[in-house]
Design a protein around this motif. Structure first.
Motif, PDB file in Angstrom:
ATOM      1  N   ARG A  84      48.457 -19.676 100.703  1.00 32.13           N
ATOM      2  CA  ARG A  84      48.857 -19.760 102.114  1.00 32.13           C
ATOM      3  C   ARG A  84      48.119 -18.651 102.856  1.00 32.13           C
ATOM      4  O   ARG A  84      48.291 -17.462 102.576  1.00 32.13           O
ATOM      5  CB  ARG A  84      50.357 -19.559 102.265  1.00 32.13           C
ATOM      6  CG  ARG A  84      51.165 -20.709 101.699  1.00 32.13           C
ATOM      7  CD  ARG A  84      51.954 -21.427 102.778  1.00 32.13           C
ATOM      8  NE  ARG A  84      53.156 -22.033 102.259  1.00 32.13           N
ATOM      9  CZ  ARG A  84      53.241 -23.298 101.853  1.00 32.13           C
ATOM     10  NH1 ARG A  84      52.188 -24.078 101.868  1.00 32.13           N
ATOM     11  NH2 ARG A  84      54.394 -23.774 101.421  1.00 32.13           N
ATOM     12  N   GLY A 117      58.861 -19.623 105.092  1.00 34.87           N
ATOM     13  CA  GLY A 117      60.311 -19.821 105.140  1.00 34.87           C
ATOM     14  C   GLY A 117      60.623 -21.283 105.408  1.00 34.87           C
ATOM     15  O   GLY A 117      59.898 -21.957 106.155  1.00 34.87           O
ATOM     16  N   HIS A 118      61.647 -21.757 104.769  1.00 33.09           N
ATOM     17  CA  HIS A 118      62.043 -23.162 104.936  1.00 33.09           C
ATOM     18  C   HIS A 118      63.519 -23.332 104.608  1.00 33.09           C
ATOM     19  O   HIS A 118      64.150 -22.442 104.029  1.00 33.09           O
ATOM     20  CB  HIS A 118      61.204 -24.050 104.006  1.00 33.09           C
ATOM     21  CG  HIS A 118      61.400 -23.718 102.563  1.00 33.09           C
ATOM     22  ND1 HIS A 118      60.585 -22.835 101.896  1.00 33.09           N
ATOM     23  CD2 HIS A 118      62.348 -24.092 101.669  1.00 33.09           C
ATOM     24  CE1 HIS A 118      61.009 -22.700 100.651  1.00 33.09           C
ATOM     25  NE2 HIS A 118      62.090 -23.451 100.478  1.00 33.09           N
ATOM     26  N   HIS A 126      65.328 -19.770 103.821  1.00 31.29           N
ATOM     27  CA  HIS A 126      64.983 -18.567 103.058  1.00 31.29           C
ATOM     28  C   HIS A 126      63.528 -18.171 103.281  1.00 31.29           C
ATOM     29  O   HIS A 126      62.642 -19.013 103.346  1.00 31.29           O
ATOM     30  CB  HIS A 126      65.285 -18.714 101.565  1.00 31.29           C
ATOM     31  CG  HIS A 126      65.097 -20.085 100.990  1.00 31.29           C
ATOM     32  ND1 HIS A 126      65.891 -21.165 101.320  1.00 31.29           N
ATOM     33  CD2 HIS A 126      64.188 -20.561 100.092  1.00 31.29           C
ATOM     34  CE1 HIS A 126      65.496 -22.230 100.655  1.00 31.29           C
ATOM     35  NE2 HIS A 126      64.449 -21.895  99.907  1.00 31.29           N
ATOM     36  N   PHE A 161      64.172 -24.478  91.374  1.00 31.20           N
ATOM     37  CA  PHE A 161      64.760 -25.444  92.309  1.00 31.20           C
ATOM     38  C   PHE A 161      64.476 -26.865  91.841  1.00 31.20           C
ATOM     39  O   PHE A 161      63.745 -27.081  90.868  1.00 31.20           O
ATOM     40  CB  PHE A 161      64.168 -25.222  93.718  1.00 31.20           C
ATOM     41  CG  PHE A 161      62.665 -25.366  93.799  1.00 31.20           C
ATOM     42  CD1 PHE A 161      61.809 -24.371  93.330  1.00 31.20           C
ATOM     43  CD2 PHE A 161      62.086 -26.515  94.336  1.00 31.20           C
ATOM     44  CE1 PHE A 161      60.434 -24.517  93.390  1.00 31.20           C
ATOM     45  CE2 PHE A 161      60.705 -26.665  94.411  1.00 31.20           C
ATOM     46  CZ  PHE A 161      59.878 -25.651  93.929  1.00 31.20           C
ATOM     47  N   HIS A 176      61.483 -29.789 101.733  1.00 27.15           N
ATOM     48  CA  HIS A 176      61.264 -28.530 102.447  1.00 27.15           C
ATOM     49  C   HIS A 176      61.084 -28.783 103.933  1.00 27.15           C
ATOM     50  O   HIS A 176      60.147 -29.463 104.338  1.00 27.15           O
ATOM     51  CB  HIS A 176      60.017 -27.830 101.899  1.00 27.15           C
ATOM     52  CG  HIS A 176      60.188 -27.410 100.478  1.00 27.15           C
ATOM     53  ND1 HIS A 176      59.974 -28.254  99.417  1.00 27.15           N
ATOM     54  CD2 HIS A 176      60.605 -26.252  99.944  1.00 27.15           C
ATOM     55  CE1 HIS A 176      60.234 -27.624  98.290  1.00 27.15           C
ATOM     56  NE2 HIS A 176      60.619 -26.405  98.576  1.00 27.15           N
ATOM     57  N   TYR A 206      60.064 -27.095 107.137  1.00 26.23           N
ATOM     58  CA  TYR A 206      59.414 -25.923 107.732  1.00 26.23           C
ATOM     59  C   TYR A 206      59.535 -25.959 109.258  1.00 26.23           C
ATOM     60  O   TYR A 206      59.543 -24.924 109.905  1.00 26.23           O
ATOM     61  CB  TYR A 206      57.933 -25.877 107.339  1.00 26.23           C
ATOM     62  CG  TYR A 206      57.720 -25.613 105.866  1.00 26.23           C
ATOM     63  CD1 TYR A 206      57.782 -24.317 105.362  1.00 26.23           C
ATOM     64  CD2 TYR A 206      57.482 -26.655 104.982  1.00 26.23           C
ATOM     65  CE1 TYR A 206      57.610 -24.068 104.007  1.00 26.23           C
ATOM     66  CE2 TYR A 206      57.308 -26.419 103.624  1.00 26.23           C
ATOM     67  CZ  TYR A 206      57.379 -25.127 103.143  1.00 26.23           C
ATOM     68  OH  TYR A 206      57.218 -24.869 101.807  1.00 26.23           O
TER      69      TYR A 206
HETATM   70  C1  S6P Z   1      60.716 -23.734  96.981  1.00 26.34           C
HETATM   71  C2  S6P Z   1      60.831 -22.261  96.889  1.00 26.34           C
HETATM   72  C3  S6P Z   1      59.520 -21.470  96.773  1.00 26.34           C
HETATM   73  C4  S6P Z   1      58.695 -21.429  98.068  1.00 26.34           C
HETATM   74  C5  S6P Z   1      57.576 -20.393  97.997  1.00 26.34           C
HETATM   75  C6  S6P Z   1      56.763 -20.261  99.255  1.00 26.34           C
HETATM   76  O1  S6P Z   1      61.946 -24.317  97.300  1.00 26.34           O
HETATM   77  O2  S6P Z   1      61.677 -21.725  97.863  1.00 26.34           O
HETATM   78  O3  S6P Z   1      58.742 -21.966  95.755  1.00 26.34           O
HETATM   79  O4  S6P Z   1      58.140 -22.695  98.347  1.00 26.34           O
HETATM   80  O5  S6P Z   1      58.116 -19.160  97.724  1.00 26.34           O
HETATM   81  O6  S6P Z   1      57.531 -20.187 100.414  1.00 26.34           O
HETATM   82  P1  S6P Z   1      57.341 -21.266 101.555  1.00 26.34           P
HETATM   83  O7  S6P Z   1      58.368 -20.920 102.572  1.00 26.34           O
HETATM   84  O8  S6P Z   1      55.933 -21.174 102.026  1.00 26.34           O
HETATM   85  O9  S6P Z   1      57.612 -22.611 100.885  1.00 26.34           O
END
Ligand code: S6P
Ligand code: ZN
Length: 193
Positions: A30, A92-93, A141, A157, A163, A165
């Motif tokens: 990312r 975060g999502h 989170h 998970f 997810h 976003y």
């Molecule tokens: C998936 C979990 C993590 C996040 C990763 C990146 O439910 O919470 O694998 O995907 O930490 O964060 P983000 O917000 O870019 O998905």
């Protein structure tokens, strides 16, 4: 019961220092351009993007899919740094399914796990190596790296959790973590209606 190949136990090798898993079928980087809408200081974002599309974090996944289950392991490594005054963090999502929790384990580094229902309840959990946090369903989170080194954490998970976003991009978390005189500070943010 007739077992398929995917129904047999599997073990991975995890290296806490580097955040590597082996085997690792998927790595998702990312970059700053992926988090354009997440950081508050848009001018700072665009200024950095003129020079480079900085790598903010990378995620290493292993999907544990069997005939009857869909768990996954994800190891996220957030590089240290600041955008404007705000520390590097994940997008975060919120999980799309209302029955989907997650377990996060801080393996290395220091920072915060921000948890927000986006409907009035908020928690900031101070994180360092060894802290394990259960994220109940319907809490958005985000992890923030406030240290000078990488922050590595593991998430476990269900792949079917989904997810969201967009809800985070539009509503925003209740607090941001910024650097004031070189120290992390939580600041309340004016929420978009
Ligand atoms: C998936 C979990 C993590 C996040 C990763 C990146 O439910 O919470 O694998 O995907 O930490 O964060 P983000 O917000 O870019 O998905
Ligand atoms: Zn999640």
């Amino acid at each position: 019961m007739m077992l398929k190949e995917i129904d047999f136990p599997i073990s991975l090798n995890f290296q806490p220092e580097s955040g590597m898993i082996e085997p690792c079928p998927q790595v998702t980087p990312r970059h700053l351009s992926d988090l354009r809408m997440m950081f508050q200081d848009h001018q700072a974002v665009e200024k950095i993007l003129e020079v480079e599309d900085r790598l903010i974090y990378e995620i290493r996944y292993y999907p544990f899919v069997t005939s009857h289950s869909d768990m996954a392991l994800a190891v996220t490594k957030i590089f240290p740094g600041i955008i404007g005054h705000e520390y590097h963090m994940t997008k975060g999502h919120k999980h799309e399914r209302p029955d989907q929790a997650e377990v996060y384990y801080c393996v290395k580094g220091e920072g915060y796990l921000l948890l927000d229902t986006l409907e009035g309840d908020f928690r900031a959990i101070q994180w360092n190596a060894g802290v394990v946090t259960h994220i109940p369903p319907m809490w958005a989170h985000r992890v923030v790296n406030t240290g000078n080194d990488v922050l590595v954490f593991m998430g476990i998970f269900h792949l079917s959790a989904g997810h969201d976003y967009d809800i985070v991009a539009s509503k925003g978390f209740s607090y941001r973590v910024i650097s004031v005189d070189g120290k992390p500070k939580l600041v309340e943010q004016f929420r978009n209606k």
